[in-house]
Design an enzyme around this catalytic site. Structure first.
Site, PDB file in Angstrom:
ATOM      1  N   SER A 180      20.999 -37.137  11.525  1.00 49.11           N
ATOM      2  CA  SER A 180      20.043 -37.175  12.641  1.00 49.11           C
ATOM      3  C   SER A 180      19.927 -38.509  13.355  1.00 49.11           C
ATOM      4  CB  SER A 180      18.652 -36.745  12.173  1.00 49.11           C
ATOM      5  OG  SER A 180      18.644 -35.382  11.954  1.00 49.11           O
ATOM      6  N   SER A 181      21.060 -39.169  13.578  1.00 54.18           N
ATOM      7  CA  SER A 181      20.983 -40.395  14.377  1.00 54.18           C
ATOM      8  C   SER A 181      20.467 -40.078  15.779  1.00 54.18           C
ATOM      9  CB  SER A 181      22.345 -41.074  14.451  1.00 54.18           C
ATOM     10  OG  SER A 181      23.277 -40.243  15.112  1.00 54.18           O
ATOM     11  N   ASP A 197      15.020 -23.684   9.980  1.00 55.56           N
ATOM     12  CA  ASP A 197      13.887 -24.140  10.818  1.00 55.56           C
ATOM     13  C   ASP A 197      13.743 -23.317  12.089  1.00 55.56           C
ATOM     14  OD1 ASP A 197      16.193 -25.337  12.021  1.00 55.56           O
ATOM     15  OD2 ASP A 197      15.247 -27.310  12.260  1.00 55.56           O
ATOM     16  N   LYS A 257      26.879 -33.354  17.692  1.00 58.69           N
ATOM     17  CA  LYS A 257      26.109 -32.297  18.353  1.00 58.69           C
ATOM     18  C   LYS A 257      26.454 -32.219  19.837  1.00 58.69           C
ATOM     19  CE  LYS A 257      21.693 -32.389  16.074  1.00 58.69           C
ATOM     20  NZ  LYS A 257      20.301 -32.668  16.380  1.00 58.69           N
ATOM     21  N   ASP A 313      14.316 -32.068  12.251  1.00 56.70           N
ATOM     22  CA  ASP A 313      14.720 -33.475  12.267  1.00 56.70           C
ATOM     23  C   ASP A 313      13.597 -34.379  12.780  1.00 56.70           C
ATOM     24  OD1 ASP A 313      17.040 -32.237  11.554  1.00 56.70           O
ATOM     25  OD2 ASP A 313      18.060 -32.561  13.455  1.00 56.70           O
ATOM     26  N   GLU A 368      18.740 -25.100   5.083  1.00 56.67           N
ATOM     27  CA  GLU A 368      19.624 -25.371   6.217  1.00 56.67           C
ATOM     28  C   GLU A 368      19.685 -24.149   7.125  1.00 56.67           C
ATOM     29  OE1 GLU A 368      19.987 -28.447   7.129  1.00 56.67           O
ATOM     30  OE2 GLU A 368      21.001 -28.937   5.260  1.00 56.67           O
ATOM     31  N   HIS A 369      19.499 -24.417   8.412  1.00 61.19           N
ATOM     32  CA  HIS A 369      19.493 -23.349   9.435  1.00 61.19           C
ATOM     33  C   HIS A 369      18.343 -22.366   9.209  1.00 61.19           C
ATOM     34  CE1 HIS A 369      23.210 -24.613  11.405  1.00 61.19           C
ATOM     35  NE2 HIS A 369      23.624 -24.954  10.194  1.00 61.19           N
ATOM     36  N   ARG A 406      17.311 -38.825   8.747  1.00 58.34           N
ATOM     37  CA  ARG A 406      16.771 -37.937   7.701  1.00 58.34           C
ATOM     38  C   ARG A 406      17.912 -37.331   6.891  1.00 58.34           C
ATOM     39  NH1 ARG A 406      19.707 -34.497   8.337  1.00 58.34           N
ATOM     40  NH2 ARG A 406      19.830 -32.873   9.917  1.00 58.34           N
TER      41      ARG A 406
HETATM   42  C1  GLA Z   1      20.450 -29.701  12.963  1.00 62.14           C
HETATM   43  C2  GLA Z   1      19.258 -29.290  13.812  1.00 62.14           C
HETATM   44  C3  GLA Z   1      18.086 -28.897  12.927  1.00 62.14           C
HETATM   45  C4  GLA Z   1      18.485 -27.863  11.891  1.00 62.14           C
HETATM   46  C5  GLA Z   1      19.775 -28.279  11.171  1.00 62.14           C
HETATM   47  C6  GLA Z   1      20.297 -27.190  10.292  1.00 62.14           C
HETATM   48  O1  GLA Z   1      20.162 -30.864  12.246  1.00 62.14           O
HETATM   49  O2  GLA Z   1      18.883 -30.342  14.671  1.00 62.14           O
HETATM   50  O3  GLA Z   1      17.016 -28.432  13.730  1.00 62.14           O
HETATM   51  O4  GLA Z   1      18.605 -26.610  12.468  1.00 62.14           O
HETATM   52  O5  GLA Z   1      20.792 -28.647  12.072  1.00 62.14           O
HETATM   53  O6  GLA Z   1      19.420 -26.937   9.252  1.00 62.14           O
END
Ligand code: GLA
Length: 433
Positions: A132-133, A39, A221, A177, A36-37, A30
């Site tokens: 988001s891999s 959710d 991550k 994500d 951003e930050h 995605r």
């Molecule tokens: C990562 C997390 C998401 C979101 C973004 C920041 O991708 O997995 O849930 O918090 O960071 O927006």
């Protein structure tokens, strides 16, 4: 599935050598236009699924274990039992994403085939790039296991289940994500709201194009980004607890904060003892907000006011961007992207010098706006550009960012809003059954 994914799926099935019915699941990466930050704070986002994807082929096994293999040599084969509480592999092991998917399904009461499963993965999403891999891997693995168990779940419920489930790897991530990956729709960004998850597709004007450009610094991550990301999540939770005390009302997350100027109610930086006093938290309440098992970047230094300023401002930008898209006002969307990047860099401290440089070059190369996307701390920038100026933008990125760093064009690509995840049954792979 695209023709390319058809060939990749055939190769996976042939390597598995299934003797009975098989499944192939596909989950895209995605990108995130804006939000951003927000959710995990119960505030909206505007992501979209991209064409790059993870494929998982699978079939039933007989040895009682889940065996996961990958075409990526960095990801050696892993095996585990799918029962009870599954003990994780060492932190950072890719197999924990597989365990996360299985654990989530077990927690939801899904019965997996007792003979075990053989699963094989192939992916085209850049790893640790903020696209988001890892969530795509979790979603594709979950869809394959569900299909082999003969169970189907509503996509919204599955997105929420897998968002919780992915925290198995030790990241306090939100739900953007998994939802973007499962619900993506060609030509649309998704307006997602949380707690509970809701989705409204928003059409993207035909003249808009998006470029995803890697800053060449990984945002793993499972590595350094984990402590920094978790730190931001707990800072928001603690700020919310301070606001609940100051406003004398219960608040579960920042999305519940009443409108109006609340920033003056917050101190900027607090130690653990100070923030506990401000919010009148007991040790047990603090531990609920800041679990002792979670890795933080700095467990005695919490930035509050600036984090909340970013989060509330970013939520407002999402609402404005949705309106600007509906009005076809791409320059306005671009300005919101620029404002998001500045807020992330200054107030959320989630950018890097390389990402700042890349954003600047993207704008000079004709982007209407650009910003670091995803968790940050490295990873990829998203640039919005008028379709006809896409090639000029790519050429500028190559000349001024990638060329001098000795990297070719593989580090950037055009990302079109695409379909979400899917799973198909293959009743007789290669005529073997
Ligand atoms: C990562 C997390 C998401 C979101 C973004 C920041 O991708 O997995 O849930 O918090 O960071 O927006």
């Amino acid at each position: 599935m695209t023709p390319d994914s058809g060939e990749r799926a055939a190769a996976l099935l042939s390597a598995l050598g299934c003797r009975g019915p098989a499944v192939v699941a596909r989950a895209p990466g995605r990108a995130n236009l804006l939000g951003e930050h927000t959710d995990y704070n119960g505030l909206p986002v505007l992501p979209f699924a991209i064409e790059r994807d993870v494929l998982v082929a699978g079939c039933a096994a007989t040895d009682g274990e889940i065996a996961v293999a990958s075409t990526d040599a960095r990801h050696p084969p892993r095996r585990y039992q799918a029962a009870g509480r599954i003990a994780p592999f060492p932190a950072g092991d890719w197999g924990n994403y597989a365990k996360a998917s299985t654990q989530a399904l077990l927690d939801a009461g899904v019965t997996l085939p007792p003979g075990g499963l053989a699963l094989r993965v192939d992916g085209t999403i850049p790893v640790a790039a903020g696209v988001s891999s890892s969530s795509a891997l979790v979603v594709a693995l979950a869809l394959a296991q569900l299909a082999l168990a003969g169970v189907s779940l509503d996509p919204l419920a599955l997105a929420e289940l897998l968002a919780r489930g992915e925290r198995y790897v030790g990241v306090l991530s939100g739900g953007m994500d998994q939802a973007a990956i499962l619900l993506g729709r060609p030509g649309h960004v998704l307006r997602l709201d949380f707690f509970p998850l809701r989705c409204r597709p928003v059409p993207v004007p035909a003249e808009a194009a998006f470029v995803v450009a890697h800053s060449l610094e990984d945002a793993a991550k499972s590595g350094r980004a984990r402590g920094l990301y978790n730190q931001r999540v707990v800072e928001c939770r603690l700020a919310c607890a301070v606001l609940a005390e100051r406003l004398q009302r219960p608040l579960e997350h920042l999305g519940e904060v009443p409108s109006g100027d609340v920033l003056d109610l917050l101190p900027d930086v607090r130690s653990r003892a100070e923030v506990m006093e401000d919010a009148r938290l007991t040790d047990a309440e603090f531990a609920r907000l800041v679990p002792a098992t979670v890795t933080l970047a700095d467990p005695d230094h919490f930035v509050l006011r600036r984090r909340v300023r970013h989060v509330l401002g970013e939520a407002a930008r999402v609402v404005q961007a949705e309106r600007a898209l509906a009005a076809g006002d791409l320059p306005a969307v671009g300005r919101l992207l620029d404002a998001s990047h500045a807020s992330g860099a200054v107030d959320y401290e989630s950018s890097t010098p390389a990402a700042d440089a890349l954003v600047g070059i993207a704008r000079e190369g004709g982007a209407l706006g650009a910003r670091l996307m995803g968790a940050g701390f490295g990873g990829a920038v998203l640039a919005l550009v008028e379709r006809e100026r896409t090639d000029a933008l790519l050429a500028t990125l190559d000349d001024r960012f990638y060329g001098p760093r000795g990297t070719g064009p593989q580090a950037r690509f055009v990302a079109a809003p695409s379909a979400g995840a899917s799973v198909a049954r293959v009743d007789c792979p290669e005529g073997l059954c």
